[in-house]
Design an enzyme around this catalytic site. Structure first.
Site, PDB file in Angstrom:
ATOM      1  N   LYS A 162       0.896  -1.163   0.000  1.00 58.75           N
ATOM      2  CA  LYS A 162       0.000   0.000   0.000  1.00 58.75           C
ATOM      3  C   LYS A 162       0.932   1.209   0.000  1.00 58.75           C
ATOM      4  O   LYS A 162       1.261   1.773   1.044  1.00 58.75           O
ATOM      5  CB  LYS A 162      -0.929  -0.046   1.220  1.00 58.75           C
ATOM      6  CG  LYS A 162      -2.075   0.955   1.128  1.00 58.75           C
ATOM      7  CD  LYS A 162      -3.128   0.679   2.166  1.00 58.75           C
ATOM      8  CE  LYS A 162      -4.059   1.863   2.349  1.00 58.75           C
ATOM      9  NZ  LYS A 162      -4.814   2.264   1.154  1.00 58.75           N
TER      10      LYS A 162
HETATM   11  N1  PMP Z   1      -7.514  -1.195  -3.147  1.00 57.06           N
HETATM   12  C1  PMP Z   1      -7.003   0.029  -2.958  1.00 57.06           C
HETATM   13  C2  PMP Z   1      -6.272   0.705  -4.075  1.00 57.06           C
HETATM   14  C3  PMP Z   1      -7.156   0.667  -1.717  1.00 57.06           C
HETATM   15  O1  PMP Z   1      -6.649   1.886  -1.526  1.00 57.06           O
HETATM   16  C4  PMP Z   1      -7.871   0.013  -0.692  1.00 57.06           C
HETATM   17  C5  PMP Z   1      -8.045   0.707   0.628  1.00 57.06           C
HETATM   18  N2  PMP Z   1      -6.947   0.469   1.457  1.00 57.06           N
HETATM   19  C6  PMP Z   1      -8.381  -1.267  -0.940  1.00 57.06           C
HETATM   20  C7  PMP Z   1      -8.200  -1.835  -2.188  1.00 57.06           C
HETATM   21  C8  PMP Z   1      -9.144  -1.996   0.115  1.00 57.06           C
HETATM   22  O2  PMP Z   1      -8.306  -2.357   1.177  1.00 57.06           O
HETATM   23  P1  PMP Z   1      -8.823  -2.473   2.670  1.00 57.06           P
HETATM   24  O3  PMP Z   1     -10.092  -3.278   2.622  1.00 57.06           O
HETATM   25  O4  PMP Z   1      -7.734  -3.195   3.361  1.00 57.06           O
HETATM   26  O5  PMP Z   1      -9.051  -1.110   3.187  1.00 57.06           O
END
Ligand code: PMP
Length: 302
Positions: A162
């Site tokens: 991320k």
């Molecule tokens: N894809 C992207 C590009 C994101 O920014 C997020 C948010 N973090 C997610 C998917 C979903 O991840 P999560 O459920 O862990 O928040």
């Protein structure tokens, strides 16, 4: 340019955890010559606080450390120290419903592509963000455009981190969608397969089954994993597979998932139409219930 409707994020009251100390909100600053700002040597998390607890805190912290590891950044705190800082910050800020943003980035010691000697800074901020839950309103669904930008191949960018750099095309895609009156955009991947929204994962429904793209070049979101577990607990079959955009005409329901988006129904993606229905509503409610439990019923593989 319209004035922002919210208080600017650098000019608020409160406390931010910064490199091991709690500092006044306005003093949590970094210099303009910061490697993370120029070269995107920066990873972060987005996690929600419900009832005074971060939903799946340990999973988010583990992902932060994994993102940093992928980027070759050594965080000098332990995961326990970061978890404790998050919990302490909730108490200090006195916030029971909010959004928490941990971030780790390279500092100012070197300003070039090579940045081996830079200090890895870590900060955690938390602000109030209630989760408004009006199922009737939410079930109308949001409208998505189809983005021009594509998720890069895993050998083109560190897809499973991320990392700030991966959000360049997300902001550009979201802005383009908003300019056309859409709420967000669905992104295809480098192969032209359905990938995700600009900050959330995607699910579709067909014949009582959930279909979701295999997360082989984008984040396997923590919400995505929770929703898959909640669906299976309800005996709803979940199929993880490659999905061609042309298949969208055969799906009846669609929703996106993310820590910020939670479970958000989708009514349109470009030319395709969906009617949020029972499966979407059930999972929206199950997810909402799980976030408010003292201990989540969902154990993520790890
Ligand atoms: N894809 C992207 C590009 C994101 O920014 C997020 C948010 N973090 C997610 C998917 C979903 O991840 P999560 O459920 O862990 O928040």
């Amino acid at each position: 340019m319209a004035a922002p409707s919210v208080l600017p994020f650098d000019d608020r009251d409160g406390t931010i955890w910064f490199d091991g100390s709690f500092v006044p909100w306005r003093e949590a600053k970094t210099h303009v010559l910061t490697h993370g700002l120029h070269y995107a040597s920066c990873v972060f998390e987005g996690q929600r606080v419900y009832n005074g607890r971060v939903y799946h805190l340990e999973d988010h912290t583990a992902r932060l450390f994994n993102s940093a590891r992928i980027m070759g950044m050594k965080i000098t705190f332990t995961e326990d120290e970061i978890n404790n800082a998050c919990k302490e910050l909730i108490k200090i800020q006195g916030i029971t419903e909010g959004y928490m943003r941990p971030v780790a980035y390279r500092g100012s010691e070197m300003m070039a592509v090579s940045a081996q000697q830079t200090k890895i800074h870590v900060a955690i901020a938390l602000w109030q963000w209630p989760s408004y839950f009006d199922p009737k309103e939410k079930l109308k669904g949001i409208r998505l455009d189809i983005a021009d930008w594509r998720r890069p191949a895993p050998d083109t960018a560190p897809s499973h981190a991320k990392a700030a750099g991966l959000y360049m095309i997300c902001t550009m895609s979201k802005h383009a969608a908003e300019a056309k009156g859409y709420a967000d955009a669905m992104m295809l991947d480098y192969r032209g397969l359905v990938a995700e929204a600009t900050g959330a994962n995607m699910f579709f429904v067909k014949d009582g089954k959930l279909h979701t793209p295999t997360p082989d070049c984008f984040l396997n979101g923590i919400t995505r994993q929770s929703v898959i577990a909640l669906a299976r607990a309800r005996q709803i079959p979940v199929v993880e597979r490659h999905i061609e955009p042309g298949e969208l005409s055969g799906f009846t329901e669609c929703f996106i998932t993310g820590s910020a988006a939670e479970v958000t129904p989708v009514s349109e993606i470009g030319p395709y139409r969906f009617t949020p229905g029972t499966i979407t509503e059930t999972l929206m409610n199950d997810y909402s219930d799980d976030t408010r439990k003292e201990v989540s019923a969902v154990k993520l593989g790890g």
